[in-house]
Design a protein around this motif. Structure first.
Motif, PDB file in Angstrom:
ATOM      1  N   LYS A 239      19.094   6.359   3.772  1.00  0.00           N
ATOM      2  CA  LYS A 239      20.375   5.659   3.654  1.00  0.00           C
ATOM      3  C   LYS A 239      21.164   6.182   2.455  1.00  0.00           C
ATOM      4  CE  LYS A 239      19.033   1.256   5.710  1.00  0.00           C
ATOM      5  NZ  LYS A 239      18.823  -0.177   5.446  1.00  0.00           N
ATOM      6  N   PHE A 240      20.462   6.431   1.361  1.00  0.00           N
ATOM      7  CA  PHE A 240      21.085   6.951   0.148  1.00  0.00           C
ATOM      8  C   PHE A 240      21.692   8.329   0.406  1.00  0.00           C
ATOM      9  CE2 PHE A 240      20.643   9.213  -3.981  1.00  0.00           C
ATOM     10  CZ  PHE A 240      21.475   8.412  -4.750  1.00  0.00           C
ATOM     11  N   ASP A 241      20.960   9.179   1.118  1.00  0.00           N
ATOM     12  CA  ASP A 241      21.444  10.530   1.399  1.00  0.00           C
ATOM     13  C   ASP A 241      22.592  10.541   2.401  1.00  0.00           C
ATOM     14  OD1 ASP A 241      19.622  11.597  -0.371  1.00  0.00           O
ATOM     15  OD2 ASP A 241      18.142  12.095   1.175  1.00  0.00           O
ATOM     16  N   ASP A 242      22.639   9.540   3.288  1.00  0.00           N
ATOM     17  CA  ASP A 242      23.704   9.474   4.288  1.00  0.00           C
ATOM     18  C   ASP A 242      25.050   9.084   3.683  1.00  0.00           C
ATOM     19  OD1 ASP A 242      21.969  10.226   6.272  1.00  0.00           O
ATOM     20  OD2 ASP A 242      21.632   8.192   7.032  1.00  0.00           O
ATOM     21  N   LYS A 243      25.017   8.407   2.556  1.00  0.00           N
ATOM     22  CA  LYS A 243      26.265   8.009   1.898  1.00  0.00           C
ATOM     23  C   LYS A 243      26.939   9.229   1.287  1.00  0.00           C
ATOM     24  CE  LYS A 243      25.567   3.576   2.401  1.00  0.00           C
ATOM     25  NZ  LYS A 243      26.333   2.803   3.327  1.00  0.00           N
TER      26      LYS A 243
ATOM     27  N   ALA B  38      13.043   5.261   4.211  1.00  0.00           N
ATOM     28  CA  ALA B  38      14.195   4.644   4.865  1.00  0.00           C
ATOM     29  C   ALA B  38      15.339   4.439   3.873  1.00  0.00           C
ATOM     30  CB  ALA B  38      13.791   3.319   5.496  1.00  0.00           C
ATOM     31  N   LEU B  39      15.005   3.968   2.668  1.00  0.00           N
ATOM     32  CA  LEU B  39      16.033   3.765   1.646  1.00  0.00           C
ATOM     33  C   LEU B  39      16.635   5.091   1.192  1.00  0.00           C
ATOM     34  CD1 LEU B  39      14.273   1.017  -0.505  1.00  0.00           C
ATOM     35  CD2 LEU B  39      16.261   0.720   0.977  1.00  0.00           C
TER      36      LEU B  39
ATOM     37  N   CYS C 159       0.848  -1.197   0.000  1.00  0.00           N
ATOM     38  CA  CYS C 159       0.000   0.000   0.000  1.00  0.00           C
ATOM     39  C   CYS C 159       0.886   1.250   0.000  1.00  0.00           C
ATOM     40  CB  CYS C 159      -0.941  -0.008   1.197  1.00  0.00           C
ATOM     41  SG  CYS C 159      -0.109   0.146   2.771  1.00  0.00           S
ATOM     42  N   SER C 160       0.262   2.382  -0.155  1.00  0.00           N
ATOM     43  CA  SER C 160       1.019   3.632  -0.242  1.00  0.00           C
ATOM     44  C   SER C 160       1.786   3.925   1.050  1.00  0.00           C
ATOM     45  CB  SER C 160       0.091   4.793  -0.588  1.00  0.00           C
ATOM     46  OG  SER C 160      -0.881   4.958   0.413  1.00  0.00           O
ATOM     47  N   GLN C 161       1.203   3.615   2.183  1.00  0.00           N
ATOM     48  CA  GLN C 161       1.866   3.882   3.466  1.00  0.00           C
ATOM     49  C   GLN C 161       3.123   3.038   3.632  1.00  0.00           C
ATOM     50  OE1 GLN C 161       0.346   6.926   4.043  1.00  0.00           O
ATOM     51  NE2 GLN C 161       1.145   6.366   6.030  1.00  0.00           N
ATOM     52  N   SER C 162       3.020   1.749   3.338  1.00  0.00           N
ATOM     53  CA  SER C 162       4.204   0.889   3.483  1.00  0.00           C
ATOM     54  C   SER C 162       5.276   1.270   2.464  1.00  0.00           C
ATOM     55  CB  SER C 162       3.827  -0.589   3.362  1.00  0.00           C
ATOM     56  OG  SER C 162       3.265  -0.865   2.108  1.00  0.00           O
ATOM     57  N   PHE C 163       4.849   1.680   1.257  1.00  0.00           N
ATOM     58  CA  PHE C 163       5.797   2.150   0.256  1.00  0.00           C
ATOM     59  C   PHE C 163       6.530   3.382   0.765  1.00  0.00           C
ATOM     60  CE2 PHE C 163       6.811   5.003  -3.256  1.00  0.00           C
ATOM     61  CZ  PHE C 163       7.621   4.195  -4.034  1.00  0.00           C
ATOM     62  N   MET C 164       5.784   4.332   1.307  1.00  0.00           N
ATOM     63  CA  MET C 164       6.401   5.573   1.792  1.00  0.00           C
ATOM     64  C   MET C 164       7.388   5.298   2.907  1.00  0.00           C
ATOM     65  SD  MET C 164       3.268   8.307   1.670  1.00  0.00           S
ATOM     66  CE  MET C 164       4.071   9.411   2.800  1.00  0.00           C
TER      67      MET C 164
END
Length: 99
Positions: A22-26, A18-19, A8-13
């Motif tokens: 992680k991408f921005d922290d690299k 979260a991904l 659903c949209s909530q679980s996708f968001m």
């Protein structure tokens, strides 16, 4: 996540945020390839289109599903284009050292 109809949209968001975090922290690495630039632009665009919108719901998520899967397929083809060689070209170069 886009292919799974049970997401659903909530679980996708939640998972995409979260991904993205992680991408921005690299540490950013500048890569000149068209694939890497397009992938980064895709992630940023999808994030602003989904997670940054307050009224993102299941209907909106289902509306963009097919279009985003098409965009992902286009990115995959772009990635594979650099290493793709037809079998007939591989066989021509296979024995070229042997005369």
């Amino acid at each position: 996540m886009l292919r799974d109809e049970n997401v659903c949209s909530q679980s996708f968001m939640v998972k995409f945020e979260a991904l993205k975090k992680k991408f921005d922290d690299k540490e950013a690495v500048h890569l000149d390839s068209e694939y890497h630039q397009e992938l980064k632009a895709y992630i940023e665009r999808l994030y602003t289109q989904t997670c940054s919108v307050e009224l993102f719901c299941d209907k909106s998520f289902n509306d963009i599903r097919d279009a985003e899967m098409s965009n992902l397929n286009r990115l995959q083809k772009l990635k594979n284009r650099t290493s793709y060689k037809k079998d007939k070209h591989k066989s021509q170069h296979k024995d070229e050292d042997w005369g």
